[in-house]
Design a protein around this motif. Structure first.
Motif, PDB file in Angstrom:
ATOM      1  N   ARG A 421       0.511  -0.987   0.052  1.00  0.00           N
ATOM      2  CA  ARG A 421      -0.067   0.513   0.255  1.00  0.00           C
ATOM      3  C   ARG A 421       0.529   1.335   0.362  1.00  0.00           C
ATOM      4  NH1 ARG A 421      -5.117  -0.117   4.354  1.00  0.00           N
ATOM      5  NH2 ARG A 421      -5.706  -2.684   3.762  1.00  0.00           N
ATOM      6  N   SER A 422       0.120   2.499  -0.305  1.00  0.00           N
ATOM      7  CA  SER A 422       0.852   3.865   0.141  1.00  0.00           C
ATOM      8  C   SER A 422       1.510   4.077  -0.736  1.00  0.00           C
ATOM      9  CB  SER A 422       1.610   3.953   1.664  1.00  0.00           C
ATOM     10  OG  SER A 422       0.271   3.518   2.554  1.00  0.00           O
ATOM     11  N   LEU A 423       1.843   3.457  -1.625  1.00  0.00           N
ATOM     12  CA  LEU A 423       2.949   4.521  -2.486  1.00  0.00           C
ATOM     13  C   LEU A 423       2.028   4.782  -3.991  1.00  0.00           C
ATOM     14  CD1 LEU A 423       5.247   0.796  -3.089  1.00  0.00           C
ATOM     15  CD2 LEU A 423       5.203   2.806  -1.836  1.00  0.00           C
ATOM     16  N   TYR A 424       3.028   5.262  -4.369  1.00  0.00           N
ATOM     17  CA  TYR A 424       2.464   6.963  -5.454  1.00  0.00           C
ATOM     18  C   TYR A 424       3.354   6.688  -6.778  1.00  0.00           C
ATOM     19  CZ  TYR A 424       2.167  10.546  -8.596  1.00  0.00           C
ATOM     20  OH  TYR A 424       1.943  12.064  -9.965  1.00  0.00           O
ATOM     21  N   MET A 428       6.941   5.448  -4.785  1.00  0.00           N
ATOM     22  CA  MET A 428       7.554   5.941  -3.417  1.00  0.00           C
ATOM     23  C   MET A 428       6.584   6.286  -2.525  1.00  0.00           C
ATOM     24  SD  MET A 428       9.899   8.137  -3.934  1.00  0.00           S
ATOM     25  CE  MET A 428      10.668   8.620  -5.060  1.00  0.00           C
ATOM     26  N   TYR A 429       6.810   6.308  -1.438  1.00  0.00           N
ATOM     27  CA  TYR A 429       5.763   6.110  -0.146  1.00  0.00           C
ATOM     28  C   TYR A 429       5.774   7.635   0.091  1.00  0.00           C
ATOM     29  CZ  TYR A 429       5.074   4.854   4.558  1.00  0.00           C
ATOM     30  OH  TYR A 429       4.245   4.993   5.548  1.00  0.00           O
ATOM     31  N   ILE A 430       4.132   7.442  -0.022  1.00  0.00           N
ATOM     32  CA  ILE A 430       3.910   9.190   0.032  1.00  0.00           C
ATOM     33  C   ILE A 430       4.305   9.157   1.735  1.00  0.00           C
ATOM     34  CG2 ILE A 430       1.488  10.180  -0.317  1.00  0.00           C
ATOM     35  CD1 ILE A 430       0.919   8.186  -2.042  1.00  0.00           C
ATOM     36  N   GLU A 431       3.926   9.045   2.284  1.00  0.00           N
ATOM     37  CA  GLU A 431       4.555   9.544   3.362  1.00  0.00           C
ATOM     38  C   GLU A 431       5.429  10.184   4.430  1.00  0.00           C
ATOM     39  OE1 GLU A 431       2.771   9.978   6.553  1.00  0.00           O
ATOM     40  OE2 GLU A 431       0.483   8.044   6.000  1.00  0.00           O
ATOM     41  N   GLU A 432       6.533   9.593   3.352  1.00  0.00           N
ATOM     42  CA  GLU A 432       7.983   9.847   3.221  1.00  0.00           C
ATOM     43  C   GLU A 432       8.618   9.878   2.154  1.00  0.00           C
ATOM     44  OE1 GLU A 432      11.382  11.322   3.377  1.00  0.00           O
ATOM     45  OE2 GLU A 432       9.876  12.096   5.334  1.00  0.00           O
ATOM     46  N   THR A 444       3.695  -7.697 -15.372  1.00  0.00           N
ATOM     47  CA  THR A 444       4.799  -6.624 -15.958  1.00  0.00           C
ATOM     48  C   THR A 444       5.834  -6.765 -16.311  1.00  0.00           C
ATOM     49  OG1 THR A 444       5.460  -5.363 -14.004  1.00  0.00           O
ATOM     50  CG2 THR A 444       3.632  -4.783 -14.553  1.00  0.00           C
ATOM     51  N   VAL A 445       6.287  -6.401 -16.923  1.00  0.00           N
ATOM     52  CA  VAL A 445       7.197  -7.240 -17.449  1.00  0.00           C
ATOM     53  C   VAL A 445       8.483  -6.299 -16.375  1.00  0.00           C
ATOM     54  CG1 VAL A 445       9.887  -7.472 -19.118  1.00  0.00           C
ATOM     55  CG2 VAL A 445       7.142  -7.623 -19.724  1.00  0.00           C
ATOM     56  N   THR A 446       9.081  -6.740 -16.162  1.00  0.00           N
ATOM     57  CA  THR A 446      10.166  -5.834 -14.896  1.00  0.00           C
ATOM     58  C   THR A 446      11.478  -5.254 -15.274  1.00  0.00           C
ATOM     59  OG1 THR A 446      10.975  -8.134 -13.836  1.00  0.00           O
ATOM     60  CG2 THR A 446       9.177  -6.933 -12.375  1.00  0.00           C
ATOM     61  N   TRP A 447      11.624  -6.132 -15.646  1.00  0.00           N
ATOM     62  CA  TRP A 447      13.257  -5.549 -16.257  1.00  0.00           C
ATOM     63  C   TRP A 447      13.069  -4.434 -17.346  1.00  0.00           C
ATOM     64  CZ3 TRP A 447      17.023  -9.281 -17.701  1.00  0.00           C
ATOM     65  CH2 TRP A 447      17.641 -10.403 -16.226  1.00  0.00           C
ATOM     66  N   THR A 448      11.422  -4.200 -17.869  1.00  0.00           N
ATOM     67  CA  THR A 448      11.279  -3.102 -18.562  1.00  0.00           C
ATOM     68  C   THR A 448      10.744  -1.797 -17.526  1.00  0.00           C
ATOM     69  OG1 THR A 448      10.648  -4.793 -20.399  1.00  0.00           O
ATOM     70  CG2 THR A 448       9.390  -2.215 -20.035  1.00  0.00           C
ATOM     71  N   LEU A 449       9.674  -2.106 -17.144  1.00  0.00           N
ATOM     72  CA  LEU A 449       8.962  -0.501 -16.000  1.00  0.00           C
ATOM     73  C   LEU A 449      10.451  -0.804 -15.349  1.00  0.00           C
ATOM     74  CD1 LEU A 449       6.906   0.566 -16.129  1.00  0.00           C
ATOM     75  CD2 LEU A 449       5.847  -1.266 -14.365  1.00  0.00           C
ATOM     76  N   GLY A 450      11.052  -1.958 -14.681  1.00  0.00           N
ATOM     77  CA  GLY A 450      12.164  -0.904 -13.683  1.00  0.00           C
ATOM     78  C   GLY A 450      12.666  -0.151 -14.331  1.00  0.00           C
ATOM     79  N   GLU A 451      13.110   0.418 -15.524  1.00  0.00           N
ATOM     80  CA  GLU A 451      14.476   1.261 -16.092  1.00  0.00           C
ATOM     81  C   GLU A 451      13.230   2.769 -15.746  1.00  0.00           C
ATOM     82  OE1 GLU A 451      16.610   0.788 -19.300  1.00  0.00           O
ATOM     83  OE2 GLU A 451      16.427  -0.996 -19.474  1.00  0.00           O
ATOM     84  N   TYR A 452      11.988   3.045 -15.802  1.00  0.00           N
ATOM     85  CA  TYR A 452      11.120   3.966 -15.628  1.00  0.00           C
ATOM     86  C   TYR A 452      11.025   4.762 -14.084  1.00  0.00           C
ATOM     87  CZ  TYR A 452      10.428   3.142 -20.617  1.00  0.00           C
ATOM     88  OH  TYR A 452      10.262   2.942 -22.113  1.00  0.00           O
ATOM     89  N   PHE A 453      11.283   3.085 -13.780  1.00  0.00           N
ATOM     90  CA  PHE A 453      10.560   3.220 -12.297  1.00  0.00           C
ATOM     91  C   PHE A 453      12.149   3.811 -11.500  1.00  0.00           C
ATOM     92  CE2 PHE A 453       7.215   0.115 -11.534  1.00  0.00           C
ATOM     93  CZ  PHE A 453       6.445   1.011 -10.911  1.00  0.00           C
ATOM     94  N   ALA A 454      13.523   2.988 -11.990  1.00  0.00           N
ATOM     95  CA  ALA A 454      14.954   3.675 -11.369  1.00  0.00           C
ATOM     96  C   ALA A 454      15.197   4.896 -12.040  1.00  0.00           C
ATOM     97  CB  ALA A 454      15.721   3.169 -12.113  1.00  0.00           C
ATOM     98  N   LEU A 455      14.659   5.715 -12.945  1.00  0.00           N
ATOM     99  CA  LEU A 455      14.971   6.729 -13.593  1.00  0.00           C
ATOM    100  C   LEU A 455      13.928   7.747 -12.815  1.00  0.00           C
ATOM    101  CD1 LEU A 455      16.018   8.445 -15.772  1.00  0.00           C
ATOM    102  CD2 LEU A 455      14.699   8.562 -17.615  1.00  0.00           C
ATOM    103  N   ALA A 456      13.429   7.887 -12.809  1.00  0.00           N
ATOM    104  CA  ALA A 456      12.317   8.190 -11.528  1.00  0.00           C
ATOM    105  C   ALA A 456      12.467   8.853 -10.816  1.00  0.00           C
ATOM    106  CB  ALA A 456      10.689   7.664 -12.031  1.00  0.00           C
ATOM    107  N   ILE A 457      12.994   8.137 -10.091  1.00  0.00           N
ATOM    108  CA  ILE A 457      13.814   8.051  -8.487  1.00  0.00           C
ATOM    109  C   ILE A 457      14.904   8.539  -8.516  1.00  0.00           C
ATOM    110  CG2 ILE A 457      15.040   6.577  -6.377  1.00  0.00           C
ATOM    111  CD1 ILE A 457      13.538   4.471  -6.808  1.00  0.00           C
ATOM    112  N   ALA A 458      15.974   8.864  -9.688  1.00  0.00           N
ATOM    113  CA  ALA A 458      16.781   9.504  -9.613  1.00  0.00           C
ATOM    114  C   ALA A 458      16.703  10.370  -9.333  1.00  0.00           C
ATOM    115  CB  ALA A 458      17.855   8.751 -10.800  1.00  0.00           C
TER     116      ALA A 458
END
Length: 585
Positions: A421-424, A428-432, A444-458
């Motif tokens: 729960r609670s992930l934007y 991303m954990y919304i509380e912090e 999903t294909v995690t190897w594909t979607l993970g590239e977008y998550f990683a870039l968004a975090i950075a």
């Protein structure tokens, strides 16, 4: 998880999930707008600059996160991995994990119960062991520490090879579309070596054989939070029968959880099961303990669950076992469809869901009232609980599944273990928002979607992309929960969504968001799906669907509840096939 082999080598060199500029470290001159980048009142404001980042897990997700953090120029990055080598889920060994607890442990300790040094002990703190004076052997302590993964001997990829690679590291021509797990394990280790962070690279970035025991808020002298403190425990083998454990702490500004979702086994609460286990302890195992079908030769085996693992294991067993049963239970929250049976030989016996175990006479009762006896082994392919034992403060199993936590407390990440729960936007954990997660969703294909998550975090943590305000993140999150039918297992599934929502919509959103941020603040851009992506999926689906001309079928007396179960011809799209194959377990 199929044994299917498809050789369409001409596609391998041209297909890629994403198109990016080459990997490079950001220079000092390029960093002038990091952290203090222009913001507005509609954006989330971080309370401290983010320079030091911890990554928990050295699988594909951890590697993706590391690449983007280095590329964004972060000053200090550390990767902590409980196993001795990278690879995560794809590290195969003959060693099996400890038996799954029945009933399930509370999700707070579903994977492991963290251990800390004595209160007030000087750090680093060491504890030495020898098999001569310890009731638990060195080998057993290591098995509990590293937790062997659920890979079995015949496992192959459920995503075609042209779509199962990291940008910049395509497979060579000629590899099978269904990749055997040794190839995948070698590929992952090779890419880790490319970036100098493999277990034999002696990189200061990585700490292998290290389990994260606790992640807690770190406060400054004024009492304000200024990041996170990690309590760590490393297993050090001193010899074949001796070892030590070393505890210490490290401080970080932000933390990425890249531990995957296949860690804590889930076995449903079926009446009589606890008593059955007491009487026949060796008869029950979870799918993560499965390795070799020959172990079950000439036995009668019941597989419970027809997800990806259940059907693949049942198919793997068929040439060896005396009698092969698989239990299928439809429900309103289930992703179960007749498609799941397409891998199975028609001699596999499909039975309904289990209603009760009867240990007194060693029989199993099903929903249609029938009883099954003479079963030697029962394999529960019933998935996993969500658990983050190092974040106990964000678990609350007392919250009913359909409700949120108390408004005067931080909203939990985990309640009953069936979902997170609670992930934007799933990351991303919304509380912090200095606590991020990689690839926790399913379908999903995690190897594909993970590239977008990683870039968004950075991007977000470097100040070159903005999050909305917390109020707006919660609004978007709650709308998403409502759209997926409320809390429960269903909110985990994005689906492939080639133009129909799900992963495709996420890719479109992240591509637009991050490329606009790159236009405004500088940095690389990222592309969407490769143009050949849909065609590759279609070819893959056709081959998968028609490999078995005479599959197992649901008996007419319990077909109710399965859509499309009456017809001999089932119509499925490429999306349906990929959604099934990547449904998690």
């Amino acid at each position: 998880m199929l044994a299917l082999f498809i050789a369409l080598g001409w596609l391998f060199a041209t297909a890629a999930a994403t198109a990016q500029f080459p990997f490079h470290a950001t220079t000092d001159s390029e960093r002038h707008n990091f952290v203090n980048a222009p913001t507005d009142s509609q954006s989330y404001q971080f309370k401290w600059p983010i320079r030091r980042v911890a990554i928990i897990g050295a699988g594909v997700s951890g590697l993706l996160a590391y690449r983007e953090l280095v590329d964004a120029g972060f000053e200090h990055i550390r990767i902590f991995e409980r196993d001795a080598v990278p690879g995560g889920t794809w590290h195969y060994t003959d060693e099996v994990p400890v038996k799954a607890p029945i009933p399930n442990e509370d999700p707070k300790i579903g994977d492991y119960e963290p251990t800390l040094p004595p209160r007030g002990a000087a750090l680093p703190f060491e504890r030495w062991y020898s098999d001569l004076n310890d009731s638990v052997s060195t080998a057993e302590r290591w098995r509990r520490h590293r937790a062997p993964q659920s890979v079995y001997k015949s496992l192959t990829s459920t995503v075609p090879a042209p779509l199962l690679h990291l940008s910049g590291h395509a497979w060579p021509a000629g590899v099978p579309w269904h990749l055997p797990h040794p190839l995948i394990q070698g590929y992952i280790r090779g890419v880790f070596s490319y970036y100098g962070i493999n277990s034999n690279d002696e990189s200061p970035v990585t700490s292998y054989s290290t389990r994260v025991e606790l992640v807690e808020k770190r406060y400054d002298e004024s009492g304000a939070q200024r990041g996170w403190k990690l309590s760590l425990k490393q297993f050090v083998r001193l010899g074949p029968s001796s070892r030590k454990e070393v505890w210490w702490t490290e401080d970080f500004d932000a933390v990425i959880v890249a531990t995957g979702s296949f860690n804590a086994p889930n076995i449903p609460k079926v009446p009589g099961l606890t008593e059955w286990v007491r009487r026949f302890p060796e008869s029950i195992l979870h799918s993560r303990e499965y390795r070799d079908p020959k172990v079950f030769a000439n036995q009668s085996v019941l597989v419970v669950g027809v997800g990806t693992s259940g059907t693949a294991i049942s198919a793997d067993l068929q040439p060896f076992v005396k009698t092969n049963y698989i239990s299928i239970r439809p429900s309103k929250n289930s992703t179960t469809t007749p498609l799941f049976l397409n891998l199975l030989h028609h001699d596999v016996n499909v039975v309904p869901g289990i209603t009760r175990f009867h240990p007194d006479n060693a029989s199993i009762e099903f929903e249609d009232g029938t009883l099954l006896t003479d079963i030697d082994r029962i394999i529960f392919a019933t998935g996993y609980q969500y658990t983050f034992p190092f974040l106990p403060q964000y678990h609350n199993s007392s919250i009913p599944i359909g409700e949120e936590g108390p408004m005067d407390q931080p909203q939990p990440l985990v309640t009953d273990g069936s979902h997170y729960r609670s992930l934007y936007l799933e990351f991303m954990y919304i509380e912090e928002p200095t606590l991020a997660f990689m690839n926790m969703n399913l379908g999903t294909v995690t190897w594909t979607l993970g590239e977008y998550f990683a870039l968004a975090i950075a991007r977000v943590w470097s100040g070159t992309a903005m999050l909305p305000s917390q109020v707006e993140m919660w609004r978007i999150y709650r709308e998403g929960v409502k759209d997926r039918g409320g809390y429960g297992k269903g909110i985990l599934y994005l689906g492939m969504g080639m133009g129909m929502g799900g992963q495709a919509d996420y890719v479109k959103y992240f591509t637009g968001w991050l490329n606009m941020a790159a236009y405004e603040y500088g940095g690389k851009t990222i592309g969407g799906f490769d143009k050949d992506y849909p065609e590759i999926l279609n070819q893959f689906a056709l081959a998968w669907l028609y490999t078995n001309p005479n599959p197992a079928r649901i008996p007419e007396n319990h077909a109710e509840g399965f859509s499309d179960s009456e017809g001999a011809e089932w119509k499925w799209s490429a999306e349906d096939v990929l959604n099934y194959l990547n449904s998690g377990y």
